[in-house]
Design an enzyme around this catalytic site. Structure first.
Site: not given
Lengths: 477, 485
Positions: B76, B151, B175
């Site tokens: 990420k 997210s 997330s």
């Protein structure tokens, strides 16, 4: 009307840790800009603070030395505001739960009175960097070497009533932090500085007046002048019917005035909240006791011991304990000298004078405690007189070696041979028949003249006591 | 080859049936051809990946390989990676190349993984649909008109579409788990303090936790074993020994007490979703688990509590993005205030600004007690509810999300409905507990996630529960069809 000042000080003492409070960067002063700032100090994305526990130990030492409560649990908070020399946009400090609180220190005033000053709290925090506004052609330079340097902010109660008391308090704290070896006390480099909260009120009134805060006072002289100036400013306003605005002011030593920085209305809302990156600081009773056991002898205790153990006067003891280094030096000298007062006189007199003259301090003295003790030993064993000792001292200061080397090289050894002194007295008497006659007819005052002549003839090396004794006998005829 | 799980690929590498270079090329090719329709990657690090693959193959031939050596994954874009752009999904950091590696990156590198690139995400991890990214939304491989969740939407979509066998993520309010549920993969958020936060760009420090997006619980176990453990650079990272999580996957659930959370299964949950969750509970029962009912009475307060605490911390954490030292700086600032105002106005998107403003408000003098302090007290109550529940159950069970993936743009105009998407996941963050989402069925051809929560540092039991479920059901083996097959 008679006015009374009410003063409280916030002292920032930079702690002597090797690395910063939340990072491994060095705290050494004077490096090229931004060479002692790592990613943590620069507030890079993703970095985290890690508490330097050495700073906590130092705060505990301060707490114990000021009879304060050491909090079993204290919390770091974030003080949020934007400024270019504050890389993270917040300063990590302690807010609601400081590591040390509710203590006091006793200060000695000029009139010999001792006054107890309350210490509200002392908390750990990180320093900001420095903004440099000159030499950048209308822009500002930022040096983050200082960012993250550990500070102990020591907040006093509003117990101080005169500028003199404020200075005495600041000096007492200054002395204490150096005794505790937690701060180098260097005011020029900003290691020890303070903000002063000042208000005035009619003498006898109980309520406090509105206060102003004077920022960034970094010398004993400035603090005294700034307080006197600020009090006068406030009194002038009040006496002409005005009222004081609560504000932060900056002292300008060049103009000897304070001027406003920001008013209460303009004050930041710092939005303090506990820093979620740091755990609460938990200090156990056992850890506190361990620090207590290691606590050095503090100035008051040392002064008392110098009076009782060495027979010194209060005054001498106070001078000699003004710093730990000076006290240690004196003790090292006194250890081998039996006349402790003699040792005190030499340390406070000739040695201090020589240090002052050359701009040195006791740690960088050209004559070590051992060497000075050696010199005083030669006075005590009668090798030289006190007067000759001053000559020897000067030669030692100039680097001519130890006391014995100088005495030997310069032939300064005291004459204690009765026959030799008698012979010189004979010569002096023969050379001064008139004075001899006057003396013998009752003019006793001339005795001193003969002593002087004998000493002069021996270049001061004759043993004074022996000269006195023999002269008295021989002059009498 | 891309249909294999991480654990299977690890076996193929160990057996010499494939090299890391071959694997890496294969996945890089898939990224190149398929990611344009997904937008799962912000940065693809092909050259570095191939170099790392060569090194991994060398290590393997030298007999120095571990189970993860040579396996490709994606990070990420919230994790700092030395020498590689680390944007956090924000224009603010579009130009930011990190000078250092996050601990998670460092540890996985040491284990020999090959990083294919950095995945898309909601800006500064603030969002539940991956629509707040400066780099545009990510699409759900099961339906390109739908969101992948957020997210960690880029990581989730990449793993779901088999562009990477696994990816890292972070979970502040759901997330990892919410996007895992919406794209039909396995998401693990470990206990707060299990994995170091050093080098992970902070959103809400007391809630953020790094974890994994994988195809199976077994893969999550492999990665967690390498990522977890004490880090002296993160004071909140706890010094608790790290077991070999993969070795602990017995598949045996005998005697396991599974708590059905009453508040998770009430009227708020849509019927088909509820059926999938109830069916999953029956599967666990059949595997030897005992079902008990538990209650978390204060759970209804978790969303408002979270939306006080998280913005408060974010408002402070994001202050460092001021245009002075790194990141976006406006053109020709007139003065300092102009520099701050324009750099931040231009650098941050609307959702980030909304949260900074909310956070600034709740910390302000006069409001702190009513909001921040009260939220912290409620947080304690929620944590106490969980403590009580763990007295009666070993693992708690419920849905991960109220509904399957929603359409792009469906909730962007109403932040509150968007926030409510995290209603089931936020509690674990507020209490610091480990949580997982595992695929448990489909509603309208869209994946549904089963949410499991365990007690602090009980990831072993959590992973074993998920593993046993996956062995018994195979939902996790379902892949999106069409272009991604």
């Amino acid at each position: 009307m008679d006015w009374e000042m009410v003063i409280g000080l916030e002292i920032h003492a930079q702690l002597k840790t090797a690395s910063k409070i939340f990072s491994a960067s060095s705290t050494a002063y004077g490096a090229a800009p931004n060479t002692q700032a790592n990613l943590v100090d620069l507030g890079y994305p993703g970095v985290l603070p890690v508490l330097n526990t050495e700073a906590v130990g130092m705060a505990v030492r301060f707490g114990l030395a000021t009879h304060s409560t050491v909090a079993p649990r204290s919390v770091f908070a974030r003080k949020n505001y934007f400024y270019p020399d504050l890389p993270k946009g917040y300063q990590i400090s302690q807010y609601e739960l400081p590591v040390v609180h509710d203590g006091y220190i006793d200060i000695d005033l000029d009139d010999g009175v001792t006054k107890r000053i309350g210490i509200t709290r002392a908390h750990l925090e990180e320093d900001a960097g420095k903004s440099l506004h000159e030499d950048f052609h209308g822009m500002s330079g930022i040096d983050l070497n200082r960012a993250g340097t550990p500070l102990l902010e020591i907040v006093s109660e509003p117990d101080l009533r005169t500028a003199g008391e404020a200075v005495a308090y600041m000096k007492a704290i200054h002395q204490l932090v150096r005794y505790l070896d937690i701060c180098d006390g260097n005011m020029q480099e900003g290691s020890f500085r303070c903000d002063a909260n000042i208000s005035v009120r009619p003498a006898g009134r109980h309520e406090f007046g509105t206060r102003a805060e004077i920022k960034n006072l970094n010398s004993f002289r400035y603090i005294e002048r700034a307080i006197l100036h600020e009090a006068e400013r406030q009194i002038d306003i009040l006496e002409s019917g005005g009222s004081i605005v609560q504000e932060t002011r900056l002292y300008d030593p060049d103009k000897d005035e304070t001027r406003p920085m920001r008013t209460k209305e303009e004050a930041n809302d710092y939005r303090y909240f506990p820093d979620p990156d740091l755990l609460p600081v938990v200090i156990s009773e056992a850890e506190i006791e361990a620090v207590r056991r290691e606590l050095p002898e503090l100035p008051d205790e040392k002064r008392g011991r110098f009076v009782s153990a060495f027979g010194l006067s209060e005054y001498d003891a106070r001078v000699l304990t003004s710093s730990r280094a000076l006290a240690d030096f004196y003790e090292a000298v006194a250890a081998t000298v039996s006349d402790k007062k003699l040792a005190a006189n030499w340390v406070m007199g000739d040695l201090s004078g020589a240090l002052n003259k050359d701009g040195l301090d006791i740690e960088t003295s050209r004559i070590s405690a051992g060497a000075l003790a050696g010199l005083l030993g030669r006075i005590e064993d009668g090798t030289i007189s006190g007067k000759i000792a001053k000559q020897v001292f000067e030669a030692m200061w100039a680097g001519e070696g130890g006391a014995d080397d100088v005495i030997e090289a310069r032939g300064l050894k005291q004459i204690t041979d009765t026959g030799a002194i008698e012979a010189i007295i004979e010569e002096v008497m023969a050379a001064n028949p008139g004075q001899l006659e006057q003396y013998r007819s009752g003019k006793d005052k001339l005795f001193g003249y003969f002593v002087g002549q004998v000493m002069k003839a021996t270049r001061g090396q004759a043993n004074p006591a022996l000269v006195n004794e023999l002269l008295k006998k021989m002059l009498a005829g | 080859m891309h249909q294999h799980t991480l654990s299977e690929l690890s076996g193929l590498l160990a057996g010499g049936e494939v090299s890391s270079v071959e694997l890496t090329r294969h996945f890089l090719d898939r990224v190149a051809s398929l990611d344009p329709s997904l937008n799962a990657f912000i940065t693809v690090t092909a050259d570095q990946a191939l170099a790392a693959a060569v090194e991994a193959d060398r290590r393997r031939s030298a007999g120095e390989a571990g189970p993860l050596t040579g396996v490709p994954i994606a990070h990420k874009d919230i994790f700092c990676t030395a020498g590689v752009k680390t944007s956090c999904g924000s224009r603010m950091l579009d130009s930011f190349v990190s000078p250092y590696d996050a601990t998670v990156v460092e540890r996985l590198d040491a284990a020999g993984v090959v990083c294919l690139g950095k995945t898309n995400m909601d800006e500064f991890a603030m969002g539940s649909s991956n629509e707040t990214s400066w780099y545009g939304p990510v699409r759900n491989p099961w339906d390109l008109e739908r969101v992948p969740g957020g997210s960690s939407g880029g990581s989730a979509a990449a793993v779901s579409a088999r562009l990477a066998p696994a990816a890292t993520g972070t979970d502040t309010g759901g997330s990892i788990r919410q996007p895992a549920a919406l794209v039909g993969i396995t998401g693990l958020k470990p206990t707060y303090g299990r994995v170091s936060r050093y080098g992970m760009i902070a959103f809400a420090s007391s809630l953020d936790q790094a974890g994994t997006l994988t195809r199976s619980a077994e893969d999550a176990a492999l990665l967690l074993t390498a990522m977890a453990g004490h880090d002296p650079r993160d004071s909140t990272c706890v010094d608790v020994p790290v077991p070999d999580y993969a070795a602990g996957l017995s598949g045996d659930l005998t005697g396991l007490r599974v708590g059905l959370v009453r508040e998770f299964l009430d009227d708020g949950l849509d019927g088909d979703n509820r059926k999938a969750i109830e069916a999953a509970a029956s599967v666990l029962q059949d595997l030897g688990a005992e079902l008990v009912e538990v209650s978390l009475p204060n759970l209804g307060l978790s969303v408002p509590t979270y939306y006080v605490v998280a913005p408060a911390e974010c408002s402070s954490n994001l202050s460092r993005f001021d245009g002075v030292r790194f990141g976006h700086r406006c053109e020709d600032p007139r003065d300092l205030l102009d520099l701050y105002e324009r750099s931040r106005s231009e650098g941050f998107g609307a959702e980030v600004k909304r949260r900074i403003l909310t956070g600034t408000y709740v910390l302000s003098a006069g409001y702190y007690d009513a909001y921040y302090l009260k939220a912290q007290k409620v947080r304690q109550l929620i944590a106490a509810d969980f403590r009580e529940a763990f007295g009666r159950a070993d693992v708690l069970l419920g849905p991960t999300t109220p509904t399957p993936a929603f359409r792009l743009g469906e909730k962007t105009d109403n932040p509150v409905t968007m926030y409510l998407n995290d209603i089931y996941t936020i509690g674990a963050n507020l209490a610091g507990l480990p949580g997982m989402s595992v695929p448990c069925g489909f509603v309208n051809d869209l994946p549904v996630g089963l949410h499991l929560i365990a007690d602090h540092f009980d990831e072993g039991r959590l992973l074993n529960t998920a593993h046993a479920f996956q062995q018994a059901t195979g939902w996790h083996r379902r892949a999106p069809e069409g272009a991604f097959a």
